[in-house]
Design a protein around this motif. Structure first.
Motif, mmCIF file in Angstrom:
data_model
loop_
_atom_site.group_PDB
_atom_site.id
_atom_site.type_symbol
_atom_site.label_atom_id
_atom_site.label_comp_id
_atom_site.label_asym_id
_atom_site.label_seq_id
_atom_site.Cartn_x
_atom_site.Cartn_y
_atom_site.Cartn_z
ATOM 1 N N ARG A 28 0.755 -1.243 0.104
ATOM 2 C CA ARG A 28 -0.044 -0.030 -0.132
ATOM 3 C C ARG A 28 0.729 1.242 0.179
ATOM 4 O O ARG A 28 0.688 2.109 -0.704
ATOM 5 N N ARG A 29 2.080 1.184 0.862
ATOM 6 C CA ARG A 29 2.581 2.388 1.042
ATOM 7 C C ARG A 29 3.392 2.480 -0.328
ATOM 8 O O ARG A 29 3.558 3.780 -0.982
ATOM 9 N N ARG A 30 4.005 1.376 -1.188
ATOM 10 C CA ARG A 30 4.762 1.460 -2.353
ATOM 11 C C ARG A 30 3.726 2.129 -3.336
ATOM 12 O O ARG A 30 4.264 3.053 -4.048
ATOM 13 N N SER A 31 2.569 1.663 -3.579
ATOM 14 C CA SER A 31 1.730 1.853 -4.540
ATOM 15 C C SER A 31 1.141 3.500 -4.582
ATOM 16 O O SER A 31 1.162 4.310 -5.403
ATOM 17 N N ARG A 32 1.048 3.692 -3.250
ATOM 18 C CA ARG A 32 0.631 5.406 -3.058
ATOM 19 C C ARG A 32 2.026 6.259 -3.398
ATOM 20 O O ARG A 32 1.520 7.278 -3.992
ATOM 21 N N ARG A 33 3.095 5.685 -3.080
ATOM 22 C CA ARG A 33 4.236 6.624 -3.382
ATOM 23 C C ARG A 33 4.555 6.772 -4.859
ATOM 24 O O ARG A 33 4.506 7.924 -5.315
ATOM 25 N N GLN A 34 4.185 5.669 -5.588
ATOM 26 C CA GLN A 34 4.257 5.612 -7.168
ATOM 27 C C GLN A 34 3.325 6.391 -7.799
ATOM 28 O O GLN A 34 3.519 7.168 -8.664
ATOM 29 N N LYS A 74 -4.602 10.276 -16.241
ATOM 30 C CA LYS A 74 -5.781 10.280 -17.155
ATOM 31 C C LYS A 74 -5.940 9.042 -17.293
ATOM 32 O O LYS A 74 -7.158 8.434 -17.581
ATOM 33 N N ASP A 75 -4.988 8.053 -17.878
ATOM 34 C CA ASP A 75 -5.365 6.784 -18.514
ATOM 35 C C ASP A 75 -5.932 5.936 -17.488
ATOM 36 O O ASP A 75 -6.600 5.125 -17.774
ATOM 37 N N ILE A 76 -5.420 6.038 -16.255
ATOM 38 C CA ILE A 76 -5.979 5.312 -15.027
ATOM 39 C C ILE A 76 -7.347 5.932 -14.509
ATOM 40 O O ILE A 76 -8.009 5.526 -13.582
ATOM 41 N N GLY A 77 -7.841 7.119 -15.049
ATOM 42 C CA GLY A 77 -9.034 7.802 -14.714
ATOM 43 C C GLY A 77 -9.184 8.332 -13.400
ATOM 44 O O GLY A 77 -10.050 8.421 -12.646
ATOM 45 N N LEU A 78 -7.899 8.877 -13.041
ATOM 46 C CA LEU A 78 -7.555 9.840 -11.874
ATOM 47 C C LEU A 78 -7.296 11.149 -12.148
ATOM 48 O O LEU A 78 -6.742 11.596 -13.342
ATOM 49 N N THR A 79 -7.851 12.198 -11.404
ATOM 50 C CA THR A 79 -7.285 13.687 -11.543
ATOM 51 C C THR A 79 -6.010 13.745 -10.628
ATOM 52 O O THR A 79 -5.807 12.841 -9.814
ATOM 53 N N ARG A 80 -5.355 14.800 -10.772
ATOM 54 C CA ARG A 80 -4.281 15.115 -9.887
ATOM 55 C C ARG A 80 -4.422 15.197 -8.682
ATOM 56 O O ARG A 80 -4.012 14.848 -7.673
ATOM 57 N N GLU A 81 -5.857 15.925 -8.223
ATOM 58 C CA GLU A 81 -6.273 16.028 -6.924
ATOM 59 C C GLU A 81 -6.548 14.666 -6.189
ATOM 60 O O GLU A 81 -6.079 14.826 -5.057
ATOM 61 N N GLN A 82 -7.291 13.630 -6.873
ATOM 62 C CA GLN A 82 -7.558 12.568 -6.386
ATOM 63 C C GLN A 82 -6.158 11.566 -6.017
ATOM 64 O O GLN A 82 -6.181 10.995 -5.044
ATOM 65 N N ALA A 83 -5.233 11.705 -6.921
ATOM 66 C CA ALA A 83 -3.908 11.006 -6.717
ATOM 67 C C ALA A 83 -3.239 11.707 -5.586
ATOM 68 O O ALA A 83 -2.599 10.858 -4.940
ATOM 69 N N CYS A 84 -3.219 12.806 -5.279
ATOM 70 C CA CYS A 84 -2.685 13.403 -4.317
ATOM 71 C C CYS A 84 -3.395 13.268 -2.897
ATOM 72 O O CYS A 84 -2.609 12.552 -1.952
ATOM 73 N N GLN A 85 -4.448 13.038 -2.993
ATOM 74 C CA GLN A 85 -5.411 12.514 -2.097
ATOM 75 C C GLN A 85 -5.077 11.124 -1.439
ATOM 76 O O GLN A 85 -4.939 10.873 -0.089
ATOM 77 N N GLU A 86 -5.088 10.498 -2.266
ATOM 78 C CA GLU A 86 -4.857 8.814 -2.063
ATOM 79 C C GLU A 86 -3.329 8.619 -1.681
ATOM 80 O O GLU A 86 -2.987 8.118 -0.956
ATOM 81 N N GLY A 87 -2.281 9.514 -2.365
ATOM 82 C CA GLY A 87 -1.000 9.223 -2.346
ATOM 83 C C GLY A 87 -0.492 9.741 -0.786
ATOM 84 O O GLY A 87 0.641 9.344 -0.478
#
Length: 69
Positions: free
Chosen positions: A19-25, A35-48
């Motif tokens: 989980r830690r590795r995938s969130r950092r990536q 965009k290819d995986i269907g996320l915005t930058r904001e969503q990626a930052c929230q999850e990461g």
């Protein structure tokens, strides 16, 4: 005093590490890949930026919405 099963502990630790590795990536992906995986930058930052011991946040709308091709 609770008893710990070593196998369960090892499994849980590997889940935390993954989980830690995938969130950092996720934080390193560019906008095109997000965009290819269907996320915005904001969503990626929230999850990461979530801590590794918290499970993935699931959006209830995503669970009810089905993709139509």
């Amino acid at each position: 005093m609770p008893r710990f099963n070593l196998t369960q502990l090892r499994y849980q630790l590997s889940r935390y590490q993954q989980r830690r590795r995938s969130r950092r990536q996720l934080l390193t992906l560019n906008d095109h890949l997000l965009k290819d995986i269907g996320l915005t930058r904001e969503q990626a930052c929230q999850e990461g930026k979530q801590t590794f011991w918290k499970p993935k946040h699931q959006d209830k709308r995503a669970l009810t919405t089905q993709r139509r091709d």
